[in-house]
Write an enzyme that holds these catalytic residues in place. Structure first.
Site, PDB file in Angstrom:
ATOM      1  N   ARG A  17      -6.913  -8.027  -9.869  1.00 27.98           N
ATOM      2  CA  ARG A  17      -7.606  -9.118 -10.180  1.00 27.98           C
ATOM      3  C   ARG A  17      -9.266  -8.856 -10.197  1.00 27.98           C
ATOM      4  NH1 ARG A  17     -10.341  -9.100  -5.271  1.00 27.98           N
ATOM      5  NH2 ARG A  17      -9.047  -8.373  -3.672  1.00 27.98           N
ATOM      6  N   HIS A  29     -14.658  -4.085   8.567  1.00 24.45           N
ATOM      7  CA  HIS A  29     -13.960  -3.667   7.222  1.00 24.45           C
ATOM      8  C   HIS A  29     -13.878  -4.730   5.972  1.00 24.45           C
ATOM      9  CE1 HIS A  29     -12.549  -0.165   9.335  1.00 24.45           C
ATOM     10  NE2 HIS A  29     -12.136  -0.774  10.448  1.00 24.45           N
ATOM     11  N   GLU A  87      -3.172   7.118   7.866  1.00 22.94           N
ATOM     12  CA  GLU A  87      -3.982   7.858   7.187  1.00 22.94           C
ATOM     13  C   GLU A  87      -4.661   8.490   8.067  1.00 22.94           C
ATOM     14  OE1 GLU A  87      -5.974   5.353   4.802  1.00 22.94           O
ATOM     15  OE2 GLU A  87      -4.577   4.951   3.417  1.00 22.94           O
ATOM     16  N   LYS A 119       0.853  -1.295   0.207  1.00 28.23           N
ATOM     17  CA  LYS A 119       0.081   0.111  -0.106  1.00 28.23           C
ATOM     18  C   LYS A 119       0.853   1.346  -0.101  1.00 28.23           C
ATOM     19  CE  LYS A 119      -3.661  -2.051   2.813  1.00 28.23           C
ATOM     20  NZ  LYS A 119      -4.716  -2.322   2.196  1.00 28.23           N
TER      21      LYS A 119
HETATM   22  P1  ADP Z   1      -7.785  -3.880   3.236  1.00 31.28           P
HETATM   23  O1  ADP Z   1      -6.706  -4.046   2.124  1.00 31.28           O
HETATM   24  O2  ADP Z   1      -7.186  -4.533   4.591  1.00 31.28           O
HETATM   25  O3  ADP Z   1      -8.972  -4.265   2.771  1.00 31.28           O
HETATM   26  P2  ADP Z   1      -8.276  -0.991   2.715  1.00 31.28           P
HETATM   27  O4  ADP Z   1      -7.104  -0.289   2.539  1.00 31.28           O
HETATM   28  O5  ADP Z   1      -8.929  -1.522   1.575  1.00 31.28           O
HETATM   29  O6  ADP Z   1      -7.870  -2.438   3.727  1.00 31.28           O
HETATM   30  O7  ADP Z   1      -9.387  -0.862   3.616  1.00 31.28           O
HETATM   31  C1  ADP Z   1     -10.527  -1.383   3.965  1.00 31.28           C
HETATM   32  C2  ADP Z   1     -11.557  -0.605   4.760  1.00 31.28           C
HETATM   33  O8  ADP Z   1     -11.271   0.114   5.800  1.00 31.28           O
HETATM   34  C3  ADP Z   1     -12.369   0.628   3.775  1.00 31.28           C
HETATM   35  O9  ADP Z   1     -13.386   0.146   2.816  1.00 31.28           O
HETATM   36  C4  ADP Z   1     -12.840   1.558   4.819  1.00 31.28           C
HETATM   37  O10 ADP Z   1     -13.987   0.952   5.290  1.00 31.28           O
HETATM   38  C5  ADP Z   1     -11.866   1.323   5.821  1.00 31.28           C
HETATM   39  N1  ADP Z   1     -10.946   2.476   5.821  1.00 31.28           N
HETATM   40  C6  ADP Z   1      -9.608   2.344   4.818  1.00 31.28           C
HETATM   41  N2  ADP Z   1      -8.882   3.556   5.175  1.00 31.28           N
HETATM   42  C7  ADP Z   1      -9.761   4.493   5.758  1.00 31.28           C
HETATM   43  C8  ADP Z   1      -9.697   5.861   6.272  1.00 31.28           C
HETATM   44  N3  ADP Z   1      -8.520   6.599   6.018  1.00 31.28           N
HETATM   45  N4  ADP Z   1     -10.460   6.309   7.008  1.00 31.28           N
HETATM   46  C9  ADP Z   1     -11.639   5.693   7.298  1.00 31.28           C
HETATM   47  N5  ADP Z   1     -11.936   4.288   7.069  1.00 31.28           N
HETATM   48  C10 ADP Z   1     -10.845   3.758   6.235  1.00 31.28           C
END
Ligand code: ADP
Length: 663
Positions: free
Chosen positions: A292, A235, A200, A116
């Protein structure tokens, strides 16, 4: 186009890929583990190759075994599905070296998006908007704490190598940062062997909006619009829809173009998804790119009328994208729900077991069902507990949600706990239907969505009782037609006793002169009729109400008999108290095709293996549980289909240990 492909996956996605391949006249090779020998994807494919043990690391994750299977069967290309090896750059590379086409992006693109933090650096250069945050290489706790303070709390710590919500921690204030950082790093190390993190700004009430992109090897790249995947638990996505509610065309275009820029920045080829996190005001930031096909791709297929797996095969075979950007259109609204074997009331704990009864929605012009299981299959602890994806396509969002809620209410599963009631509650929740979508939705409306179980109602007792007394009816041309056959005991009435959790209720059944029955239920008396209907259902009349119901009768682990009643709006289980007819109980026990673990414990001896014939009462295995040894015996004469665990393995209560051949 290829003439034969191998699908390096299982479950619904393997079945889904096979479906398109077959339509295109491409032969398919399935691979399978021990646990999947009888799985749907194996039955659907033209050929199948056994690749090892049930645990994914012994089968679906072993690169050499998959390549070997491809070579032996003459498959020209490998479709990785999602999960497993789909985002493994080394696997993609090995395919190339073996002269087999990897149906996915080049290894370099997978690598670029694998971390990431690295992905963010690339996106920054491509001018794709990023969430305010820190994604540098310096990982010293003091620096990270300082960066967090600079961003402003709350912040989110994320594992760079993360996925599936693992290694993430929300930090509300500076004094909590240190321990949260330790926790995130510990989890990241354990799950990904890499404890690099990024920080973040934590957005409040954000939406998860992602863009489907598609690129070919000739320099073209398009976006197939957005999906909103904000309805999540832990999540992880639960409901996905396209288009996103309240999206305006200008923002759609901006997000689509940002996603295409992201794909182009890494020389992308094939299907990919650029995930954004968006504020309620619509401002959006890049989160990550999944290199993917996504689980939720069917909603995009529904609104665009395209088959993304067909596009994948075309592009992988060297072809051009079938459509240009300006030829793509959005038609209506689509929603997908993930029907999981899990218990929402127990923090979404996965539920394993045999699907002894499974009635999924029927497919039609509005409804699509992607599944990898059939009635009688097992949801094992080895893989994702998803039972099916149900997709609805309708003219607008309100119609789609209404249709989906009805489908979930009519979905019947016995053998595992599912989230169907939660899905129904979501799709009929006024706030969600009204367009309120953000990642905190389920938590915020928990009380509405996961109500405390109410006591069983009179209708449930009535239906279970009617099913029960119908069983006593002597054989006749229609044994369920009580006008012909049903006879009460001498005293002119009978009683059926039920337990609803701890509460006991007795239903008194009286036969009236006109052949009707009168039921005395906890809430009062009602006249009733019962007849056999299609599909093993009962057609029931209760007072002025007529409806159909399914009743699944099943011997429980503890020897009792349970009736699960489906009479609209989810299943309800009642325990029969003191069954009068012992022989019937034994018949049901013998219907069981799996021996389950009565307790959590450890397997210390196995006395049988797959293929063995055993007779009733013969010892199958020894379980050590609660400091005692328990020998589990064969419940029936039969042939062993599979033994799910090895000596030394821990098993949970209710785990399927030994499965018998059916039929
Ligand atoms: P993973 O790869 O573990 O699934 P992601 O980066 O795709 O992680 O994030 C998964 C979820 O976490 C997102 O869909 C959202 O619900 C929450 N999320 C991610 N980043 C943030 C953020 N900066 N603020 C609030 N919620 C977040």
């Amino acid at each position: 186009m290829f003439s034969k492909i191998l699908i390096a996956n299982r479950g619904e996605i393997a079945c889904r890929v096979i479906k398109t391949a077959r339509r295109l006249g491409v032969k398919t090779v399935a691979v399978y583990s021990d646990a999947d020998a009888g799985a749907r994807h194996v039955a659907m494919a033209d050929e199948a190759v056994h690749i090892g043990g049930s645990a994914a690391r012994e089968s679906y994750l072993v690169v050499d075994k998959i390549l070997d299977a491809a070579r032996r069967t003459g498959a020209q290309a490998v479709h990785p599905g999602y999960g497993f090896l789909s985002e493994n750059a080394a696997f993609a590379e090995s395919c190339g070296k073996a002269g087999i086409v990897f149906i996915g992006p080049p290894p370099s693109a997978i690598r670029a998006m694998g971390s990431k933090s690295e992905a963010k650096k690339i996106m920054e250069k491509a001018r794709v908007p990023l969430v305010p945050g820190y994604h540098g290489d310096d990982q010293s706790p003091a620096l990270l704490a300082k960066e967090a303070a600079g961003i402003g709390f709350p912040v989110l710590i994320k594992a760079s190598a993360g996925g599936g919500g693992t290694g993430m921690r929300v930090v509300e204030a500076a004094d909590k940062f240190g321990s949260a950082l330790e926790g995130a790093k510990r989890e990241a190390k354990a799950s990904f062997a890499d404890d690099h993190v990024l920080i973040e700004k934590y957005l409040t009430r954000p939406r998860h909006i992602e863009i489907q992109v598609f690129a070919d090897g000739h320099g073209d790249c398009v976006y197939l619009f957005e999906r909103d995947c904000s309805i999540q638990r832990r999540h992880q996505k639960v409901i996905e829809e396209a288009p996103a509610p309240n999206m305006d065309p200008a923002r759609r275009k901006a997000m689509g173009e940002a996603a295409v820029a992201a794909a182009k920045a890494i020389g992308y080829v094939g299907a990919g998804t650029v995930e954004f996190i968006a504020n309620q005001d619509g401002t959006f930031y890049f989160m990550e790119m999944n290199t993917r096909l996504q689980v939720e791709h069917p909603v995009t297929e529904a609104i665009t009328g395209q088959d993304l797996v067909e596009w994948q095969l075309l592009v992988a075979a060297g072809g051009k994208l079938p459509l240009r950007q300006e030829e793509l259109r959005i038609d209506g609204h689509a929603v997908e729900v993930r029907l999981y074997a899990e218990d929402p009331a127990r923090n979404f704990l996965p539920s394993t077991g045999t699907l002894v009864h499974l009635r999924l929605p029927r497919e039609n012009a509005h409804v699509r069902v992607d599944t990898g299981v059939r009635e009688g299959d097992t949801v094992s602890p080895f893989y994702d507990p998803m039972i099916a994806k149900v997709i609805v396509h309708d003219r607008d969002r309100t119609s789609a949600m209404r249709r989906m809620a009805a489908l979930m209410a009519a979905t019947e599963v016995v053998g595992v706990t599912t989230n169907s009631a939660l899905l129904e509650a979501l799709c009929s929740h006024p706030a969600f239907v009204g367009g309120e979508v953000d990642t905190g939705f389920i938590e915020r409306y928990r009380a509405d969505l996961l109500p405390k179980p109410a006591p069983a109602d009179d209708r449930t007792f009535a239906v279970a009782t009617l099913a029960r007394i119908a069983e006593w009816t002597p054989a006749s041309s229609d044994p369920w037609d009580l006008k012909n056959g049903f006879r009460l005991l001498e005293i002119g009435h009978d009683e059926v006793r039920w337990k609803d959790g701890e509460r006991e209720a007795t239903v008194i059944v009286r036969r009236l002169r006109d052949g009707k029955l009168r039921l005395e239920l906890p809430g009062g008396s009602v006249d009733a009729t019962v007849k056999r209907a299609r599909d093993g259902r009962l057609a029931i009349g209760l007072g002025n109400d007529t409806f159909e119901a399914s009743i699944v009768r099943r011997a429980a682990l503890d020897g009792g008999v349970d009736y699960t009643v489906f009479a609209g709006g989810g299943g309800r289980r009642l325990r029969l108290v003191d069954p009068l007819d012992v022989t019937q109980y034994e018949a049901t026990a013998a219907d069981e095709t799996a021996v389950r673990s009565p307790l959590p414990g450890k397997i210390i001896d196995l006395k049988v293996k797959a293929g063995d014939s055993v007779s009733k009462g013969q010892p199958l295995l020894v379980l050590e549980a609660m400091k005692m040894e328990h020998t589990l015996n064969a419940p029936i004469d039969g042939k062993i289909k599979s033994v799910r665990y090895a000596v030394g393995e821990q098993v949970v209560e209710g785990a399927d240990l030994v499965e018998f051949e059916t039929g």
